[in-house]
Design a protein around this motif. Structure first.
Motif, PDB file in Angstrom:
ATOM      1  N   GLU A 122       0.810  -1.215   0.000  1.00 62.93           N
ATOM      2  CA  GLU A 122       0.000   0.000   0.000  1.00 62.93           C
ATOM      3  C   GLU A 122       0.843   1.264   0.000  1.00 62.93           C
ATOM      4  OE1 GLU A 122      -2.687  -0.169   3.286  1.00 62.93           O
ATOM      5  OE2 GLU A 122      -3.962  -1.692   2.359  1.00 62.93           O
ATOM      6  N   LEU A 123       2.011   1.224   0.637  1.00 62.97           N
ATOM      7  CA  LEU A 123       2.795   2.435   0.847  1.00 62.97           C
ATOM      8  C   LEU A 123       3.847   2.697  -0.220  1.00 62.97           C
ATOM      9  CD1 LEU A 123       3.338   2.357   4.718  1.00 62.97           C
ATOM     10  CD2 LEU A 123       1.645   3.635   3.405  1.00 62.97           C
ATOM     11  N   LYS A 135       9.947  -1.027  -0.742  1.00 66.80           N
ATOM     12  CA  LYS A 135       8.629  -0.909  -1.366  1.00 66.80           C
ATOM     13  C   LYS A 135       8.807  -0.794  -2.873  1.00 66.80           C
ATOM     14  CE  LYS A 135       7.012   1.528   2.774  1.00 66.80           C
ATOM     15  NZ  LYS A 135       8.333   1.730   3.395  1.00 66.80           N
ATOM     16  N   THR A 373      -3.723   5.708   6.476  1.00 69.80           N
ATOM     17  CA  THR A 373      -2.287   5.851   6.234  1.00 69.80           C
ATOM     18  C   THR A 373      -1.949   7.348   6.209  1.00 69.80           C
ATOM     19  OG1 THR A 373      -2.229   6.054   3.816  1.00 69.80           O
ATOM     20  CG2 THR A 373      -2.499   3.831   4.727  1.00 69.80           C
ATOM     21  N   SER A 378      -1.608   6.469  -0.879  1.00 71.72           N
ATOM     22  CA  SER A 378      -1.868   5.140  -0.317  1.00 71.72           C
ATOM     23  C   SER A 378      -3.311   5.015   0.169  1.00 71.72           C
ATOM     24  CB  SER A 378      -0.889   4.838   0.824  1.00 71.72           C
ATOM     25  OG  SER A 378      -0.850   5.896   1.762  1.00 71.72           O
TER      26      SER A 378
END
Length: 460
Positions: A122-123, A135, A373, A378
């Motif tokens: 997600e990040l 990531k 978040t 995100s």
């Protein structure tokens, strides 16, 4: 869900002369037995697979334990089954049936991704590359936007004569210092202001926005890409845009008119508008005094603002008197009186947009407000995951539940009555046996949905 074996025996109050003993020794038991139907829906529409294709994976292929498709599927199925938080996946990763839904090769032995792995998914920033340390899975948001329209088009083998695009915005309360966080005076708290576009039950667009903007901000840009995509497949379809007074803006109407789009939009009342229906309001008040029942009359006229509108437009007014007093309402439209007389335009066409409120409620049932978040990007990805979970359940309703008692059921009801079912999972070398709960009260419904889905062609 499966649990680790615990030899402790729980003794409960006896049932008459029988002792009651409980122990965690049931084996691989899941609470998500109905999730198998979601998997069948996915096999017919392929939205999870297509969503995974919207990501670019820069990880080293030799060191990958969970593919992008598995990660995306785990997140989407988790939301559809009622698990909003990444922390839930620390236990869900041991669920053998969820591993089946995610398409793990060996559901008995392979654990699913944990919260940390899903968090990295997600990040990931938009600028990540193979050189990024942790990531490395980048989402293409534009591709995801196109995906929702593609699913809508694929669900209709023949082009309809007309479609109605409903626009609405709602508040997404925030409780931290998220990027794009602002206080909204109308809602009275810090929030995002997501924009949704639906065609009936089909979700065509979900855009997360900060709340320091007008409700209609960006709606023309969203409509431009959606209409272009629709007309590329259905060039002759007639398109009507519908929204409340928050979308009654010159920019939107002036764009629709040369593009050949019709519109029907709520119009905020003011003294000039109320003066146009003064006689009708008096007539409604008089009738209410005589009958003590709600009274309404309609009038239409052409109206132009003093500064903001570029031309005169047709306005339909409702002069209504209720127990609480007068209740005037106004709608501006490009539709002619010959097509839609004033009463029908307001009562049948415009008021039907109220069903959009049910669609917004369903987004919350799929945790679209779990935007916790730190970053807007995100949180937009989380909104996409919830939106895809909605599409899965909506297509289950569209393809499998039509003609049943749950044909109009909301997502939370479908989850409770169709998906949340106890089952014992046994996995051998060649088969996965799922023993569904014998006391399940909707066996006939389950069988009916199964038969409907099996009659449809596979896509993946």
């Amino acid at each position: 869900m499966s649990t680790e074996c615990n030899q402790f025996i729980f003794g409960f109050h006896p049932l008459k002369h029988r002792e009651i003993r409980a122990q965690f020794d049931g084996g691989a038991i899941t609470t998500e037995g109905g999730g198998l139907l979601l998997r069948e829906v996915e096999k017919r529409i392929g939205i999870v697979r297509l969503l995974a294709a919207c990501f670019r994976d820069y990880r080293d292929p030799d060191r990958i334990e969970h593919t992008v498709e598995e990660l995306v599927a785990q997140r989407v199925y988790g939301l559809a089954l009622g698990y909003e938080d990444l922390n839930d996946h620390e236990e869900l990763r041991k669920d053998p049936l969820l591993a089946v839904l995610v398409e793990k090769s060996d559901p008995a032995e392979e654990l699913l991704a944990g919260k940390s792995t899903l968090n990295r998914l997600e990040l990931t920033s938009a600028t990540a590359s193979a050189k990024t340390r942790y990531k490395k899975i980048v989402a293409d948001h534009a591709a995801v936007d196109r995906l929702f329209v593609d699913i809508f088009l694929a669900a209709h083998p023949q082009a309809p004569q007309q479609i109605i695009l409903d626009l609405d915005a709602t508040d997404d309360p925030l409780h931290g210092n998220q990027e794009g966080r602002f206080f909204h005076g109308y809602y009275g708290h810090y929030c995002y202001l997501p924009l949704y576009i639906f065609c009936g039950e089909f979700l065509l667009g979900a855009r997360l926005r900060p709340s320091n903007i007008d409700a209609s901000a960006g709606s023309v840009q969203e409509l431009q890409r959606i209409v272009k995509q629709i007309r590329a497949v259905w060039p002759q379809v007639r398109i009507l845009v519908r929204g409340d007074s928050g979308f009654c803006r010159e920019e939107l109407m002036a764009w629709c008119e040369p593009e050949g789009l019709d519109y029907v939009l709520g119009l905020a009342k003011n003294e000039r508008l109320k003066a146009q229906i003064k006689k009708e309001l008096q007539k409604a008040a008089h009738q209410y005094q005589e009958t003590r029942r709600a009274a309404r009359f309609f009038k239409e006229f052409y109206y132009q603002t003093r500064k903001s509108w570029s031309e005169r437009r047709r306005v339909v007014a409702k002069a209504e008197h209720l127990e609480k007093g007068e209740n005037p309402r106004f709608v501006v439209t490009s539709l002619t009186a010959a097509e839609w007389p004033a009463p029908a335009l307001y009562e049948q066409l415009y008021c039907a947009r109220g069903d959009m409120e049910n669609r917004l409620k369903e987004q919350l049932m799929l945790f679209a407000d779990r935007t916790s978040t730190a970053y807007l990007r995100s949180n937009q990805l989380r909104l996409y995951f919830s939106s895809v979970a909605y599409v899965l359940l909506q297509m289950l309703r569209h393809l499998g539940l039509q003609g049943t008692e749950l044909a109009k059921a909301q997502c939370a009801t479908i989850r409770l009555k169709v998906l949340k079912m106890g089952a014992l999972v046994r996995i051998s070398v060649r088969k996965v046996w799922v023993s569904l709960a014998g006391g399940y009260p909707y066996v006939a419904l389950f069988h009916q949905v199964y038969e409907k889905l099996c009659a449809l062609p596979l896509r993946c």
